[in-house]
Design an enzyme around this catalytic site. Sequence first.
Site, PDB file in Angstrom:
ATOM      1  N   ASP A   1      -5.701  -4.138  -2.273  1.00  0.00           N
ATOM      2  CA  ASP A   1      -4.690  -3.713  -1.299  1.00  0.00           C
ATOM      3  C   ASP A   1      -4.106  -4.921  -0.554  1.00  0.00           C
ATOM      4  OD1 ASP A   1      -3.475  -2.659   1.175  1.00  0.00           O
ATOM      5  OD2 ASP A   1      -4.393  -0.763   0.576  1.00  0.00           O
TER       6      ASP A   1
ATOM      7  N   SER B   1       0.823  -1.202   0.000  1.00  0.00           N
ATOM      8  CA  SER B   1       0.000   0.000   0.000  1.00  0.00           C
ATOM      9  C   SER B   1       0.863   1.261   0.000  1.00  0.00           C
ATOM     10  CB  SER B   1      -0.965  -0.047   1.183  1.00  0.00           C
ATOM     11  OG  SER B   1      -2.045   0.830   0.992  1.00  0.00           O
TER      12      SER B   1
END
Length: 373
Positions: A249, A115
């Site tokens: 993610d 991320s």
Amino acid sequence: MRYHKRLIGITLSGLFVLGLPSSGFTMPKELVPPPRAVLTNQYLALTDTGKLETTQSESIAEEKVDLARLVRDGVRRPKIGLALGGGGTRGAAHVGVLRVLEKEGIPVDCVAGTSIGAIVGGLYCAGVKLDDIENMVARKTLMKAYYTVPIWFRVALVPVFLVPHALGHHHYDGLYRGNKFASFVNKSAGVDNHQIEKFRIPFCAVAASLMDGNAHAIKSGDLGKALQASSAIPVLRRPVEIENNLYVDGGIINNLPVEQVRAMGADIVIAVDVDERLNDNDLNEFKKIGSVYNRVVSMILSRVDRDQVTSADVLIRPDVNGIRLLSTKESDAYRAIEAGEKATKEMMSQLRQEILARSSDLPDEVERSGAAK
């Protein structure tokens, strides 16, 4: 001859050279030895004659001398990898961590990120300067590329987005596509410098596959696409399709990619954990809008990161408590950067000791081959 008031770490050819004099000397070019030998011998001369600045503690000074001797003697040092964890705005701390490592002359041989950790690490490995990355993070240019329009406006348009579905045009679920973000990343890295496999520092972005439920390390291909996948928060961003796989993610499975760095060949893994510490809060804190969501995400990430935290060789934990996951405050970004710098400085002695210990643990034949080079 006057010397610096403090020691300065400089990275030279990926090796350690520490403590340079403030005024050098001039020699004919044909007589000048290799820069590494010049700088290292100057530093050792200072320490041998007792002129090392007394503001450094004796133990730290000794560690730096030992590292300089490794350079002089040609001993192979361990490969150092960096695992940069996810955490939204709190991940601005990664900029501070990298800045201190550079100043201290600690080379980074490979990076894995999840991320925001992938975003900062990917841009860094692509050669983007830390000052530029800091500006992107703190002055919201990165956030604006991530959210092309405000979330409230995007939510208000959800009924409009349902029209294509009614007409038979189906896209992946999520409010934002993320294509503009990918373009922003590639533009920032440079038109000819966004193929991951060509980076000077090996890099991988960690994303979660919706197909098999596992964390995947994206080690090649388009940087913008990889970072788009690694930071595609479910529901908020649409999943990203790469080579017949669908990614979101990576933080939902592996938010602190220590094992991925280890798989890249790192002997020493420095993990940067930007999770919020789960301290007792006043009950009234959870009456604020978004406070429960922020806490629940912190709880999940803390649980996900638990095994990775214990397997790191050096753990850096900036104090980012109170900074919300998706904060847009410039002050929060700068606070996180400062926290990253402070936490890294506090761990420098342990890191130097780890490097020295691992260098002495290398097999004799490896040390000899390193010296031969």
